[in-house]
Design a protein around this motif. Structure first.
Motif, mmCIF file in Angstrom:
data_model
loop_
_atom_site.group_PDB
_atom_site.id
_atom_site.type_symbol
_atom_site.label_atom_id
_atom_site.label_comp_id
_atom_site.label_asym_id
_atom_site.label_seq_id
_atom_site.Cartn_x
_atom_site.Cartn_y
_atom_site.Cartn_z
ATOM 1 N N UNK B 371 -0.596 2.791 -2.600
ATOM 2 C CA UNK B 371 -0.090 3.283 -3.884
ATOM 3 C C UNK B 371 1.367 3.745 -3.831
ATOM 4 N N UNK B 375 5.582 3.342 -6.274
ATOM 5 C CA UNK B 375 6.231 4.465 -6.940
ATOM 6 C C UNK B 375 5.631 5.782 -6.495
ATOM 7 N N UNK B 376 6.490 6.702 -6.085
ATOM 8 C CA UNK B 376 5.988 7.995 -5.624
ATOM 9 C C UNK B 376 5.756 8.950 -6.777
ATOM 10 N N UNK B 377 6.576 8.835 -7.837
ATOM 11 C CA UNK B 377 6.424 9.743 -8.977
ATOM 12 C C UNK B 377 5.664 9.039 -10.094
ATOM 13 N N UNK B 378 6.188 7.932 -10.548
ATOM 14 C CA UNK B 378 5.547 7.169 -11.613
ATOM 15 C C UNK B 378 5.186 5.797 -11.048
ATOM 16 N N UNK B 379 3.957 5.369 -11.304
ATOM 17 C CA UNK B 379 3.528 4.056 -10.813
ATOM 18 C C UNK B 379 4.209 2.953 -11.642
#
Lengths: 340, 517
Positions: B371, B375-379
């Motif tokens: 995952x 994107x770490x903040x928003x996928x």
């Protein structure tokens, strides 16, 4: 590899965008129905005063229910939110009343009260989360226990009576509930902000995706390198934070807390979540549905106030009926889709 | 040759047709899974239904037994049109389907399950003695030595299968449909099942039999119907058909090369070295090296500790002792997250229970393990869609509709998706546990070639398998485990069935010390 019969059906991938998702729209349609009913019963229903009243009241349950959406989506449940709200209210009032002596009834006192509320919310949520994950105890049992603990703590703090906020502080704090920005009441704005933040967090971030995964199958989540305990605990922390925000708005409204503060809020919050289409067993959650669910519950009470046809004392009965019907309709819809 | 095969040479073509489906089509949403299929089941005949995963076999038998309604086409029972509104109405007409996934109430006893919903009563109360007696009689018929009072959850899968069959017998099935009944049975149990099938056939029961195992079909079936991509390919007598013919009909092409061509790499670097790993009660002092680009097979009987060892290596299970080195440097793996960091991925054998989120569509399933890459903040949904596009292409996942839940997929497509999910992390070492369980021959071969491609790209594979042909066909070296110990690592000419069995049973190699002391 067979190129002969490769994936001819992939053409159908675009077709889904033409289907209207009635399951998602259901709660919205029901709310529109309620509004039409309300207007038919009494034209005053659509007055800006009444609408603002509905949304302001919906804000408490709604903010708590947004937090509950995370917990339930990740396969948990939190029964302690009503007691937690009462406890945090009580603690806030005690702290602020004490500070009046040293800081006076100013903005600082209120800010410290708010800070205490937020810290307590986070701590209470973390306790629920850590005890259920690390202690491997069903969340239902853990939060049933903390529900009793938080409730009796507020009774103890109030010595069985009512904790009242200092009148000077009340004056400073008042705008948080009664104030408005551009005509929109502050609680409604906070509710909206929480809902937007909740939506983004649940639907667009890795954290939200992990909540869905854990709720649908914890074992698969574990085999997908997800820190299951950490994510689950965080959902309870989010729940605690939401309870704290709701409390911060609630305290200036009445200016007091007692053992009867927030009674049955947990059930109303769970009801709002379920009416909104989130699955009680986890794996699927919808923030906007929850928002609509909370507004629906408040609207029902409001309509009963505007009509003499049904006694206002039957509010709970009508709400209960709506919850059951809402879930039944959702399930019926799901069945039809599946066997098509 | 068994007497079944002799019988099969002269199938009674004149026997009356009991149940038939004519011009059956079926769509789920926008996906068509059956196209104008017709099939006849005759009294006293074993009719085999053959096809790759996703060919439409399960859908067809669910229509024949009332679980699904056809989108078009008709059913005839004894030549008269009939409509089964649900499985119950099918059962009332004597058509009984035994599912691939058994449908037993785990908390109830054998006798309670057999008579579930049809309890024998005396007055207002349950007649437990009569039910126990009847259950015992049915189980005796099946030469099945189970106490009717045992709870289902305490029974092994093979016994559960027998309970299902006893239940069907008790319902006086005269049209019996078996969906891959032997997938979970041992050799001896298969024999008993076949005896029962032959006995039922003699009594005039019409039997429809789904299996991937072509040997079995040669053994037991009189006629065979082959489906491919939802279409009827042929119905013909089994006599005169060879296994190769059946495979070709199923797949629609010759499977020229079941296994990939690979160049074994004897001198490559050691990428993973496992030293004296122990797991309490399950594994003792397991040591082995894995080289770049090799397939290291792990053979052994069920319970030999292979899965426990692998789960200990990737941090899903606690090691009680032992070290692991990656490229010569010692590493600590305490969780799957650690394993991922070191480029080690694990493909579970339980794709439904721990591999895939069955209630979700492909996209979130594909990206779940990797995952943070999206994107770490928003996928980034677009990136996810692109990854799905690429995975569907690379692994030939044949999903009718991308939005449908992966639980509705065939086993083969699920397995390909699981492989794609694990490969999203771009691991250097892939541990694959039972890659082809319950999967048809065409998809199997595809998966073997995927594994071959991995090693050609310099990745290393540890293969756990109970299927001897794939163990021998894919592995460069074969480690054999028995009772928690690695009893030998076979190379070159020693890689044969005989040596594997000798090591797996502890006849030769390092003695398997009992770990259950």
């Amino acid at each position: 590899m067979s190129s002969l019969e490769r994936n001819e059906a992939s053409i159908s991938k675009t077709s889904s965008s033409f289907n209207i998702d009635f399951k998602a729209l259901g709660p919205f349609l029901a709310l529109v129905g309620l509004f039409i009913l309300g207007t038919a019963i009494n034209e005053a229903f659509l007055s800006s005063g009444n609408l603002s009243n509905i949304f302001t009241r919906a804000a408490f349950i709604g903010i708590i229910a947004v937090g509950a959406t995370f917990v339930i989506t990740a396969g948990g449940i939190d029964l302690s939110v009503g007691s937690m709200a009462a406890f945090i209210s009580g603690a806030m009032i005690v702290v602020m009343n004490t500070l009046v002596a040293t800081l006076g009834a100013g903005v600082e006192t209120v800010l410290i009260g708010v800070l205490v509320s937020i810290l307590l919310g986070i701590a209470a949520g973390a306790i629920n989360g850590l005890v259920s994950t690390k202690g491997k105890i069903e969340a239902f049992i853990v939060t049933l226990g903390t529900m009793g603990i938080y409730r009796s703590l507020v009774t103890y703090m109030a010595d069985g009576g009512t904790l009242s906020l200092d009148f000077g502080v009340r004056g400073v704090y008042r705008p948080i509930y009664y104030g408005d920005v551009l005509g929109i009441p502050v609680p409604v704005l906070v509710f909206f902000a929480v809902a937007v933040a909740g939506y983004v967090l649940l639907n667009m971030t890795p954290f939200g995706r992990k909540c869905f995964a854990i709720g649908s199958n914890e074992q698969v989540a574990r085999y997908s390198a997800i820190h299951v305990d950490r994510v689950k605990t965080l959902t309870y922390v989010i729940q605690g934070l939401c309870v704290s925000l709701a409390t911060i708005i609630y305290v200036p409204r009445l200016g007091s807390a007692s053992s009867s503060t927030g009674v049955l809020w947990e059930l109303e919050a769970i009801a709002a979540v379920i009416i909104g289409g989130t699955m009680l067993k986890g794996g699927y959650g919808r923030i906007w549905g929850t928002v609509v669910g909370a507004i629906m519950l408040t609207t029902i009470g409001n309509i009963l106030n505007l009509t003499d046809a049904i006694s206002n004392y039957l509010n709970g009965a009508v709400q209960g009926l709506i919850i059951i019907v809402a879930v039944f309709l959702q399930r019926g819809d799901w069945r039809r889709k599946k066997s098509k | 040759m068994t007497d079944a095969a002799i019988d099969a040479v002269h199938p009674d073509q004149q026997a009356p047709i009991r149940l038939s489906g004519r011009h059956i089509s079926k769509s789920f949403g926008s996906a068509r899974v059956l196209f104008d299929v017709s099939i006849d089941l005759r009294a006293g005949e074993v009719h085999a239904l053959l096809g790759e995963n996703g060919a439409g076999k399960s859908t067809l038998v669910k229509i024949l037994s009332g679980y699904h309604q056809p989108s078009s086409g008709e059913l005839f029972l004894d030549q008269a049109p009939v409509e089964f509104l649900d499985s119950e109405s099918g059962e009332n007409h004597g058509v009984i389907l035994i599912h691939q996934e058994l449908n037993l109430a785990e908390q109830l006893t054998v006798e309670e399950n057999i008579f579930l919903g049809r309890e024998i009563k005396r007055g207002w109360f349950l007649d437990k003695a009569a039910m126990r007696h009847e259950a015992k009689k049915l189980l005796d018929q099946l030469q099945c030595d189970i106490d009717p009072r045992t709870r289902i959850r305490d029974l092994p899968v093979s016994d559960r299968q027998m309970v299902e069959i006893a239940k069907a017998l008790s319902k006086k099935a005269d049209i019996l449909i078996l969906d891959e009944p032997t997938a979970v049975l041992t050799g001896r149990e298969v024999e008993i099942l076949f005896d029962q099938i032959k006995r039922l056939r003699k009594q005039g029961v019409a039997i429809l039999y789904i299996s991937h195992k072509l040997d079995e079909i040669k053994d037991i079936a009189d006629r065979v119907t082959v489906l491919r991509d939802g279409c009827l390919i042929t119905t013909q007598p089994v006599a005169g058909l060879e296994k190769d013919d059946m495979a070709r009909l199923m797949v629609g092409r010759d499977i020229k090369q079941m296994f990939p061509d690979r160049e074994p790499s004897h001198a490559a670097d050691v990428v993973l070295s496992v030293r004296d790993v122990c797991v309490d009660g399950q594994v003792r002092d397991a040591s082995f090296d894995l080289r770049r680009g090799e397939v290291l097979g792990f053979a052994g009987i069920v319970g030999a500790g292979r899965t426990a060892l692998m789960e200990a290596i990737i941090g899903l299970r606690e090691k009680s002792a032992g070290q692991i080195e990656r490229n010569g440097a010692p590493i600590q793996i305490n969780s799957l997250q650690d394993a991922k960091k070191y480029g080690i991925a694990y493909l579970t054998k339980d794709r439904k229970g721990s591999g895939l989120l069955l209630n979700m569509e492909m996209r979130p399933n594909l990206t779940l393990l990797a995952l943070e890459k999206f994107g770490r903040v928003i996928i980034d949904r677009k990136a996810e869609e692109a990854a799905l596009e690429a995975a569907i292409e690379a692994f030939d996942i044949r999903a009718a509709d991308r939005k449908s839940k992966v639980g509705d997929f065939s086993g083969g497509n699920q397995q390909k998706l699981l492989l794609a999910k694990v490969m999203e992390t771009d691991p250097d070492i892939v541990i694959i546990d039972e890659p082809t369980r319950g999967i048809d021959i065409g998809t199997k071969s595809q998966i073997y070639h995927f594994i071959g491609d991995l090693t050609n790209r310099g990745k290393s594979v540890i293969l756990l398998s109970s299927e001897m042909p794939e163990m021998l066909g894919l592995s460069d070296r074969i480690a054999v485990m028995a009772a928690g110990c690695i009893t030998g690592i076979l190379e070159g000419n020693d890689r044969n069935e005989h040596e594997i069995m000798r090591h797996a049973t502890g006849i030769s190699g390092k003695q398997g010390v009992s770990v259950h002391e």
